[in-house]
Design an enzyme around this catalytic site. Structure first.
Site, short mmCIF file in Angstrom:
data_model
loop_
_atom_site.label_atom_id
_atom_site.label_comp_id
_atom_site.label_asym_id
_atom_site.label_seq_id
_atom_site.Cartn_x
_atom_site.Cartn_y
_atom_site.Cartn_z
N LYS A 17 -12.98 -18.54 -19.02
CA LYS A 17 -12.06 -18.48 -20.92
C LYS A 17 -13.74 -18.89 -21.60
O LYS A 17 -14.74 -18.25 -20.76
CB LYS A 17 -12.09 -20.38 -20.83
N ASP A 155 -14.54 -29.63 -17.56
CA ASP A 155 -14.07 -28.09 -18.18
C ASP A 155 -12.95 -27.64 -17.51
O ASP A 155 -11.45 -26.76 -16.83
CB ASP A 155 -14.34 -26.32 -17.81
O1 C5P Z 1 -18.79 -32.14 -16.28
P1 C5P Z 1 -19.79 -30.32 -15.50
O2 C5P Z 1 -20.38 -31.52 -14.33
O3 C5P Z 1 -19.08 -29.84 -16.02
O4 C5P Z 1 -21.41 -30.75 -15.98
C1 C5P Z 1 -23.17 -30.62 -15.87
C2 C5P Z 1 -23.36 -30.96 -16.37
O5 C5P Z 1 -23.66 -30.74 -18.37
C3 C5P Z 1 -23.19 -33.16 -17.26
O6 C5P Z 1 -23.64 -33.56 -15.57
C4 C5P Z 1 -24.04 -32.88 -17.71
O7 C5P Z 1 -25.32 -32.78 -18.12
C5 C5P Z 1 -23.68 -32.21 -19.22
N1 C5P Z 1 -22.47 -32.39 -19.96
C6 C5P Z 1 -22.97 -33.10 -20.74
N2 C5P Z 1 -21.65 -33.49 -21.91
C7 C5P Z 1 -20.04 -32.50 -21.72
C8 C5P Z 1 -20.19 -31.94 -20.82
C9 C5P Z 1 -21.13 -31.67 -19.61
O8 C5P Z 1 -23.92 -33.96 -20.95
N3 C5P Z 1 -19.26 -32.84 -22.27
#
Ligand code: C5P
Length: 305
Positions: A17, A155
């Protein structure tokens, strides 16, 4: 996500994406950030091949295309093929949640660059949820797959339903799907270094610093097929912190702006950057200039419809 099934295995193509618009609206009490973002699926795919195993084992093998198994070049850490890989986490989560005692051997071919902001790990995890639901005959409904997807990452939901474009809110997991009237041609440059999503969000400081409109406005431009309006509404609040963390990002954006004009942006939390092109031949021409400049991996892509 494209699926091919034979008697002995299941093959899934997991797309990348790009974020055409990403506004960080604010910090949330749970430590995540509230987003208003527009994402499009693009025609660059990892492939995952699933074969059933008689035990409960989850085995992940594969290769990074063009680089062989192991370290993936640049300054990126090597891809984990063990329990930390989101594909293995997805399989374990399905076993735990359903009590399923079946196992799987998964072969993953990675073509989507890692730590690029192109959603490769999340797309692989979504493919694992869809593939194992089928391979293990679990019959989980879409709502349940979405619940599991949100537990794996912000995501992952985007990739479950193979939508061409989506307006995403919350952590990114609340998806409003859209179709787009004409495909977009895009040039993507991924510099050698990568960035961790968590590091980039941590370096983000202020909300509302000059975003041109909203995700809804970008979606209107995209669904109207007006390329000039798409280009003028590109925005990413994470570009400034990413530039501070990685000189590669600044270099890549500057090269693309001087070569391709103003329709240029970093995707997600970086480090890949892209240019919106008028058509495929323009994307190919700009792509060969990017290759000559040796800035990193170069991809000429089109949105998936
Ligand atoms: O959700 P995911 O594991 O992909 O996110 C990785 C890191 O990115 C999270 O641990 C967080 O620190 C940060 N993040 C965030 N806000 C979001 C998505 C991700 O702070 N909306």
């Amino acid at each position: 996500m494209r699926l091919c099934e034979t008697d002995s295995s299941l093959l899934l193509h997991a797309p990348a994406k790009l974020n055409l618009y990403l506004d960080v609206v604010g910090r949330r009490p749970d430590g995540y950030h509230e987003l208003d973002t527009v994402m499009v699926s693009v025609g660059l795919y990892d492939t995952l091949e699933f074969r059933p195993l008689p035990s409960e084992a989850v085995e992940l093998t594969g290769e990074v295309a063009g680089l062989g198994v192991g370290p993936c070049g640049g300054t990126l850490p090597p891809l984990s093929w063990g329990e930390e890989n989101l594909v293995v986490k997805a399989a374990r989560l399905m076993q735990q949640e359903t009590g399923c005692r079946q196992g799987v051997a998964i072969r993953l071919v990675k073509r989507i660059p890692m730590q690029a902001g192109m959603g490769g790990g999340s797309s692989d995890a979504a493919a694992a949820l869809v593939g194992l639901n089928r391979l293990w005959g679990l019959g989980l409904p879409g709502t349940e797959l979405h619940r599991l997807a949100a537990r794996l990452g912000s995501d992952v939901n985007l990739f479950l339903d193979s939508v061409p474009a989506a307006l995403c809110r919350g952590r990114g997991e609340q998806i409003e799907p859209y179709s787009i009237p004409r495909p977009l041609d895009l040039l993507v440059v991924k510099p050698p270094g990568g960035l961790s999503t968590a590091d980039v969000f941590r370096a983000w400081k202020t909300a509302g610093e000059g975003s041109p409109g909203s995700g809804h406005d970008m979606m209107k431009a995209l669904t109207s097929g007006r390329l000039d309006q798409v280009a003028s509404r590109l925005w990413n609040s994470l570009e400034r912190p990413a530039r501070q963390l990685s000189p590669d990002v600044a270099r890549t954006v500057e090269f693309l702006r001087s070569t391709c004009g103003s329709g240029v942006l970093m995707t997600g939390s970086g480090t890949a950057c892209f240019a919106v092109c008028r058509n495929r031949s323009q994307a190919l021409a700009w792509g060969s200039r990017a290759r000559q400049a040796r800035l990193g991996q170069v991809f000429v892509l089109r949105t998936a419809t």
